[in-house]
Scaffold this active site. Structure first.
Site, PDB file in Angstrom:
ATOM      1  N   ARG A 149       0.855  -1.226  -0.204  1.00 56.20           N
ATOM      2  CA  ARG A 149       0.047   0.049  -0.419  1.00 56.20           C
ATOM      3  C   ARG A 149       0.712   1.483  -0.390  1.00 56.20           C
ATOM      4  NH1 ARG A 149      -1.529  -3.487   3.420  1.00 56.20           N
ATOM      5  NH2 ARG A 149      -4.021  -4.640   3.245  1.00 56.20           N
ATOM      6  N   LYS A 174      -1.770  -2.257   7.803  1.00 56.07           N
ATOM      7  CA  LYS A 174      -2.857  -2.303   8.008  1.00 56.07           C
ATOM      8  C   LYS A 174      -2.822  -3.770   8.775  1.00 56.07           C
ATOM      9  CE  LYS A 174      -7.741  -2.447   6.060  1.00 56.07           C
ATOM     10  NZ  LYS A 174      -8.324  -2.723   4.335  1.00 56.07           N
ATOM     11  N   HIS A 280      -3.250   2.281  -5.416  1.00 52.77           N
ATOM     12  CA  HIS A 280      -3.594   0.956  -4.416  1.00 52.77           C
ATOM     13  C   HIS A 280      -3.799   0.399  -6.076  1.00 52.77           C
ATOM     14  CE1 HIS A 280      -4.843  -0.736  -0.936  1.00 52.77           C
ATOM     15  NE2 HIS A 280      -5.608  -1.070  -2.030  1.00 52.77           N
ATOM     16  N   ARG A 283      -1.108  -2.271  -6.388  1.00 55.81           N
ATOM     17  CA  ARG A 283      -1.725  -3.391  -5.454  1.00 55.81           C
ATOM     18  C   ARG A 283      -2.765  -4.598  -6.258  1.00 55.81           C
ATOM     19  NH1 ARG A 283      -1.232  -5.008  -0.511  1.00 55.81           N
ATOM     20  NH2 ARG A 283      -2.782  -5.385   0.596  1.00 55.81           N
ATOM     21  N   HIS A 306      -3.305  -9.898   3.782  1.00 55.60           N
ATOM     22  CA  HIS A 306      -4.553 -10.268   3.993  1.00 55.60           C
ATOM     23  C   HIS A 306      -4.965 -11.536   4.969  1.00 55.60           C
ATOM     24  CE1 HIS A 306      -6.281  -8.779  -0.490  1.00 55.60           C
ATOM     25  NE2 HIS A 306      -5.865  -7.700   0.764  1.00 55.60           N
ATOM     26  N   TYR A 315      -9.752 -11.007  -6.859  1.00 54.27           N
ATOM     27  CA  TYR A 315      -8.915 -10.891  -8.013  1.00 54.27           C
ATOM     28  C   TYR A 315      -8.996 -11.864  -9.281  1.00 54.27           C
ATOM     29  CZ  TYR A 315      -6.310  -7.700  -4.855  1.00 54.27           C
ATOM     30  OH  TYR A 315      -6.487  -6.629  -4.060  1.00 54.27           O
TER      31      TYR A 315
END
Length: 333
Positions: A149, A174, A280, A283, A306, A315
């Site tokens: 990120r 995150k 973003h 990414r 994640h 994705y």
């Protein structure tokens, strides 16, 4: 509440309201990030103003629903914004006022729509990055080549780059999680040159009586000289220094996120792309291209950081091939 400006950043000053002071204290006690603290504080202030500056103890579940309904219907906010407001108000009642909202689970929690991310083709990535130059170009290469990120990239320290192991350590990403991702081979030489430029800038700052970077948590007290050490300096320092409002020391922060956002937006326009691409998007493209190359979903999940594999599943369809020895997609350009 007025804000104190430090360099390019504005930090909230000590709140005059005891309620807001308690709110901030409880969030700091739970190690919430600075951005989360400011976001929750602003929602609580907005909630109180919406109800005529009445104290939240005088308000109940129906008042919370009224506020959330106003956000959704009158302000037309997104589902994630509405849920963010609910989380802030829920924290206020639960952890600050020690009050329980009756049947809080049935409050107006918005259902977030499933949106497909914008993904660039490999040729589009090449065109956008080629329109950039200098430090923004290097950052764009790392965003696409490592899947970081943008703030994770900007908050890297010199010590977080492992050239020998060809990996990057991302600290406090995150969810306040650390993880490792790859250092793209094609970006290595550019990054080495950049680190030497940072070393020269740091040396000049030291001669001027500066050369200090912010040290997280209690490390500043535990290692008082760490702030001047080169390894603790920001990998992407800002172009200007500032005087800290508390210590009166000359410091240098990292680049502001808007610098990179503007550079990417201009590059997308110059490349003639019709897609709504942002920082973003690199990414999203990183993850999609890895899966297209046959790397398994668990490997991509780990590289992205994640918690739930379902976040990664968006994705593309996955071919269950081995994920060892991952080669960055930027190295195939």
């Amino acid at each position: 509440m007025m804000a104190q400006r430090v360099g390019a950043y504005a930090f909230p000053a000590a709140p005059k309201s005891q309620l807001l002071a308690s709110l901030i204290e409880q969030m700091r006690l739970r190690h919430y990030s600075t951005r989360t603290i400011e976001t929750y504080r602003s929602w609580v202030v907005r909630y109180i103003k919406f109800h005529g500056k009445r104290h939240p103890r005088e308000l109940g579940r129906e008042h919370v629903e009224e506020f959330l309904s106003s956000l959704a219907i009158e302000s037309n906010v997104s589902a994630s914004t509405q849920n963010q407001a609910l989380a802030a108000i829920g924290f206020l009642y639960r952890d600050v006022l020690n009050l329980s909202l009756e049947d809080s689970e049935s409050l107006a929690r918005a259902k977030r729509p499933v949106r497909l991310p914008v993904v660039l083709t490999r040729d589009e990535v090449r065109r956008v990055i080629s329109e950039m130059e200098s430090t923004p170009q290097l950052i764009a290469m790392l965003l696409y080549g490592s899947g970081m990120r943008v703030l994770e990239c900007l908050e890297l320290r010199v010590k977080d780059i492992d050239f020998g192991g060809r990996q990057i350590l991302i600290r406090g990403g995150k969810g306040n999680k650390d993880r490792l991702t790859m250092l793209p081979t094609s970006a290595e030489s550019h990054l080495r040159e950049h680190v030497e430029d940072v070393r020269l800038t740091h040396a000049r700052d030291l001669r001027r009586g500066g050369g200090r970077a912010d040290i997280p948590g209690a490390l500043a007290r535990k290692f008082p000289k760490a702030s001047t050490e080169f390894r603790w300096q920001w990998l992407f320092p800002a172009t200007r220094t500032y005087v800290d409002v508390v210590t009166r020391e000359l410091r240098r922060h990292h680049l502001h996120v808007t610098v990179i956002q503007r550079a990417v937006a201009e590059a997308v326009r110059s490349a003639g792309l019709m897609k709504r691409a942002t920082c973003h998007t690199f990414r999203h493209s990183f993850a999609t291209h890895l899966i297209e190359d046959g790397y398994d979903i668990r490997t991509v999940q780990e590289l992205l950081g994640h918690t739930d594999v379902r976040s990664t599943m968006i994705y593309t369809h996955v071919l269950n091939k081995g994920g060892r020895g991952v080669r960055s997609p930027i190295d195939a350009l």
